[in-house]
Write an enzyme that holds these catalytic residues in place. Sequence first.
Site, mmCIF file in Angstrom:
data_model
loop_
_atom_site.group_PDB
_atom_site.id
_atom_site.type_symbol
_atom_site.label_atom_id
_atom_site.label_comp_id
_atom_site.label_asym_id
_atom_site.label_seq_id
_atom_site.Cartn_x
_atom_site.Cartn_y
_atom_site.Cartn_z
ATOM 1 N N ASP A 278 73.761 20.533 141.619
ATOM 2 C CA ASP A 278 73.600 21.966 142.097
ATOM 3 C C ASP A 278 72.392 21.581 141.635
ATOM 4 O O ASP A 278 72.021 21.323 140.628
ATOM 5 C CB ASP A 278 74.115 22.982 141.667
ATOM 6 C CG ASP A 278 75.875 23.253 142.024
ATOM 7 O OD1 ASP A 278 75.739 22.930 143.111
ATOM 8 O OD2 ASP A 278 76.811 23.928 140.677
ATOM 9 N N ASP A 436 83.235 30.763 148.430
ATOM 10 C CA ASP A 436 83.800 30.979 147.029
ATOM 11 C C ASP A 436 84.363 32.274 147.048
ATOM 12 O O ASP A 436 84.142 32.999 146.712
ATOM 13 C CB ASP A 436 82.086 31.499 146.671
ATOM 14 C CG ASP A 436 80.885 30.115 147.066
ATOM 15 O OD1 ASP A 436 81.577 29.101 146.466
ATOM 16 O OD2 ASP A 436 80.005 30.128 147.501
#
Length: 596
Positions: A278, A436
């Site tokens: 990330d 998600d």
Amino acid sequence: MESSILLRPYSSPSLTLLSPPLPHQYKISRKNLNFKSTNLSVKASVNGINSVVTLLDYGAGNVRSIRNAIRVLGHEIKDVQTPEDILNADRLIFPGVGAFAAAMDFLNQNGMAEALCRYIENDRPFLGICLGLQLLFDSSEEKGTVKGLGLIPGVVGRFDSSHGARVPHIGWNALQIKKDSEILEDVDGQHVYFVHSYRAIPSNANNEWISSTCNYGDDFIASIKRGNAHAVQFHPEKSGDVGLSILKRFLHSKSSISKRLTQGNASKLAKRVIACLDVRTNDKGDLVVTKGDQYDVREHTKENEVRNLGKPVELARQYYQDGADEVSFLNITAFRDFPLGDLPMLKVLRLASENVFVPLTVGGGIRDFTDANGRHYTSLEVASEYFRSGADKISIGSDAVYAAEEYLRTGVKTGKSSLEQISRVYGNQAVVVSIDPRRVYLKTPEEVEFKAVKITNPGPNGEEYAWYQCTVSGGREGRPIGAFELAKAVEELGAGEILLNCIDCDGQGKGFDIDLIKLISDAVSIPVIASSGAGKPEHFSEVFEKTNASAALAAGIFHRNEVPIQAVKKHLSKEGIEVRTNVATSLTQTVQPSTI
């Protein structure tokens, strides 16, 4: 617009030394071709073998990695601009990616199809990669029947998913060597990386060409050899040291090869272990790798700073050396206002691809947008820049949710969504959809219109069921669509793979959400990557044993050195789960530390 962006030869000022045609050995039929007429001539060589490799890059997909691999192995590159460049090549590599029809159109319209056939007829050193193999056959069934170069008998058809094979065929699979082939001499028992939805089947008519096959539901042609002509369905530039060894054997004389690979025991498609980074800017403006706790990436301190776990390029290199099967970059700042202005992230991709020879995926900000000057950019243009910078796959998040909602509402595929645009041009194997979701607990499944499942661990009030609500904007906004419904919709819209996260499990280290992953991996016929929650090697074996996940991804446990990648693979191997065991060695050059 699409062809003007993608289908063009790469421009380079470099020069090449030229060699004469080798003796003609094989008479090859070119009955399928309708060539554009050209006057072709062959120039003489200066001094036989040289260090320049000619590359036929027609402008679609990520060819940066093959360029980097050639350079790492000590060679310069000359790009094909004209048919004569093909005929004058000392060694020619054709790394085809994208759609069969578009590639054939380009070759025919530029007079390169005839030159390519003549080059191979004259037994010149040739290596085709992926589509560069498929184009040698009579035809392809991709988007109707499209004629190929007609050098090898056979039709390129789509994998049959009716018997459980997930299409695209993505991952590290084993080769069955069928005959001596100099470039595959050291590859028996090793995994190599495939990513494709179409393949050619062995037959009596093409048997003399076949040097190896691979099994994925049925046996298909993995490589061919005839004289000095070689072609492979897999990607050597994405197959780690095994792939670099193959390229080195094509580029160098046999006598110059001294290093041998360790004997492998590959037998089938391996489960993949993926390292995820990330990436975002911290409060000082530095690009860092971070990790969230249920998507919260800030430290719980007085300063409340962004959690900094390292530099993205250095970590990517390290994970490649440690044996990661893929590296995924997620840009969680997603250049919110100006995607193509995010030069640091593009630089990360370019630098990482110089020394990371496994697949690279990048996500964040892949969407249509208009800049401050009123200039409109399509998601296809944004994705194209990523591919040119070194990405092999693009991950789409929020934009795919909106596209799926619209499709489920209207039943119409507009072809305008980022998912549809990119998969149409680059193929669905190049598009990952990142989902998600978070759990919404229920007492009964009838409470909602979305697919609900009975959960292994009851909710806070004893609820036995849950549905998985999809979110956008980094988990900040819930949407009226479930993970099940979204997965089915994006598969129809052109997704080639699903990255399945779970907000509830993110950063907890208690294991993947098995209920969610089983629900989705049973619902779709494309590969599913399990994500969120890994804390120890046993979590990886659990998800592979209890679900149909093709790969499992982790971040924090790798960044913090809590669990090495090789520890995960050794555990999986001990549990009887096939994994790729080869790791990067000295075949790749030592590199200087990166500042990003």
